[in-house]
Motif scaffolding. Structure first.
Motif, PDB file in Angstrom:
ATOM      1  N   ILE A 146      36.944  36.265  34.868  1.00 34.68           N
ATOM      2  CA  ILE A 146      36.840  37.727  34.817  1.00 34.68           C
ATOM      3  C   ILE A 146      35.787  38.207  35.811  1.00 34.68           C
ATOM      4  O   ILE A 146      36.002  39.177  36.549  1.00 34.68           O
ATOM      5  N   GLY A 147      34.655  37.524  35.873  1.00 34.73           N
ATOM      6  CA  GLY A 147      33.618  37.891  36.834  1.00 34.73           C
ATOM      7  C   GLY A 147      34.101  37.767  38.271  1.00 34.73           C
ATOM      8  O   GLY A 147      33.839  38.637  39.101  1.00 34.73           O
ATOM      9  N   ALA A 148      34.821  36.685  38.559  1.00 31.53           N
ATOM     10  CA  ALA A 148      35.368  36.505  39.911  1.00 31.53           C
ATOM     11  C   ALA A 148      36.383  37.591  40.230  1.00 31.53           C
ATOM     12  O   ALA A 148      36.429  38.098  41.360  1.00 31.53           O
ATOM     13  N   GLY A 149      37.184  37.971  39.253  1.00 36.37           N
ATOM     14  CA  GLY A 149      38.159  39.038  39.459  1.00 36.37           C
ATOM     15  C   GLY A 149      37.493  40.375  39.749  1.00 36.37           C
ATOM     16  O   GLY A 149      37.928  41.125  40.631  1.00 36.37           O
ATOM     17  N   VAL A 150      36.432  40.682  39.019  1.00 43.22           N
ATOM     18  CA  VAL A 150      35.705  41.932  39.249  1.00 43.22           C
ATOM     19  C   VAL A 150      35.089  41.937  40.648  1.00 43.22           C
ATOM     20  O   VAL A 150      35.188  42.929  41.378  1.00 43.22           O
ATOM     21  N   LEU A 151      34.465  40.820  41.033  1.00 39.69           N
ATOM     22  CA  LEU A 151      33.884  40.742  42.380  1.00 39.69           C
ATOM     23  C   LEU A 151      34.955  40.849  43.465  1.00 39.69           C
ATOM     24  O   LEU A 151      34.768  41.552  44.464  1.00 39.69           O
ATOM     25  N   ALA A 152      36.078  40.164  43.287  1.00 39.43           N
ATOM     26  CA  ALA A 152      37.157  40.222  44.278  1.00 39.43           C
ATOM     27  C   ALA A 152      37.703  41.639  44.387  1.00 39.43           C
ATOM     28  O   ALA A 152      37.978  42.126  45.495  1.00 39.43           O
ATOM     29  N   TYR A 153      37.858  42.319  43.263  1.00 40.10           N
ATOM     30  CA  TYR A 153      38.340  43.712  43.288  1.00 40.10           C
ATOM     31  C   TYR A 153      37.359  44.590  44.056  1.00 40.10           C
ATOM     32  O   TYR A 153      37.755  45.382  44.904  1.00 40.10           O
ATOM     33  N   TYR A 154      36.070  44.442  43.753  1.00 38.72           N
ATOM     34  CA  TYR A 154      35.052  45.264  44.409  1.00 38.72           C
ATOM     35  C   TYR A 154      35.060  45.044  45.922  1.00 38.72           C
ATOM     36  O   TYR A 154      35.074  45.997  46.699  1.00 38.72           O
ATOM     37  N   PHE A 155      35.025  43.772  46.355  1.00 41.00           N
ATOM     38  CA  PHE A 155      35.000  43.499  47.790  1.00 41.00           C
ATOM     39  C   PHE A 155      36.310  43.898  48.463  1.00 41.00           C
ATOM     40  O   PHE A 155      36.311  44.369  49.595  1.00 41.00           O
ATOM     41  N   GLY A 156      37.434  43.728  47.775  1.00 40.11           N
ATOM     42  CA  GLY A 156      38.708  44.177  48.330  1.00 40.11           C
ATOM     43  C   GLY A 156      38.758  45.683  48.475  1.00 40.11           C
ATOM     44  O   GLY A 156      39.266  46.222  49.468  1.00 40.11           O
ATOM     45  N   LEU A 157      38.225  46.395  47.488  1.00 38.05           N
ATOM     46  CA  LEU A 157      38.182  47.856  47.545  1.00 38.05           C
ATOM     47  C   LEU A 157      37.305  48.322  48.703  1.00 38.05           C
ATOM     48  O   LEU A 157      37.696  49.223  49.468  1.00 38.05           O
TER      49      LEU A 157
END
Length: 113
Positions: free
Chosen positions: A79-90
């Protein structure tokens, strides 16, 4: 192969080596569980120093087994990796959108004298 592809491949190999080599070479403390977590190590050290130590509190939830505890930890990490990936992708998408908007504005701007 481009420079970025070589760097990415080198980073991937380094991460894989850091994950596999300690297991393959049998590194660790040569205990029953050589790669136990820091919590278990701290608990062992505390009981060696102060055998009568009483914890201040108990956990809110105690998983029924080590496997469930590991699965919950892996879920938390995912979940933490997903949140970070979403943030950097955004952030990257917004930056690319701004660059495209700037390029389109420059392209469509009327030419001066």
């Amino acid at each position: 192969m481009s420079r970025n592809a070589r760097i990415n491949a080198l980073l991937l190999l380094t991460v894989a080596a850091l994950a596999v080599l300690p297991l393959a070479l049998g590194l660790g403390d040569h205990k029953e569980e050589p790669f136990a977590g820091a919590d278990a190590e701290a608990e062992t050290a505390i009981t060696e120093i102060e055998p009568d130590y009483e914890p201040w509190f108990s956990p809110l939830y105690e998983p029924p087994s080590g496997e469930v505890e590991s699965a919950l930890f892996a879920l938390q990490a995912a979940i933490g990796a997903g949140v970070l990936a979403y943030y950097f992708g955004l952030r990257r998408g917004r930056r690319q959108g701004a660059e495209r908007a700037t390029a389109a504005a420059v392209r469509d701007a009327p030419e001066g004298d």
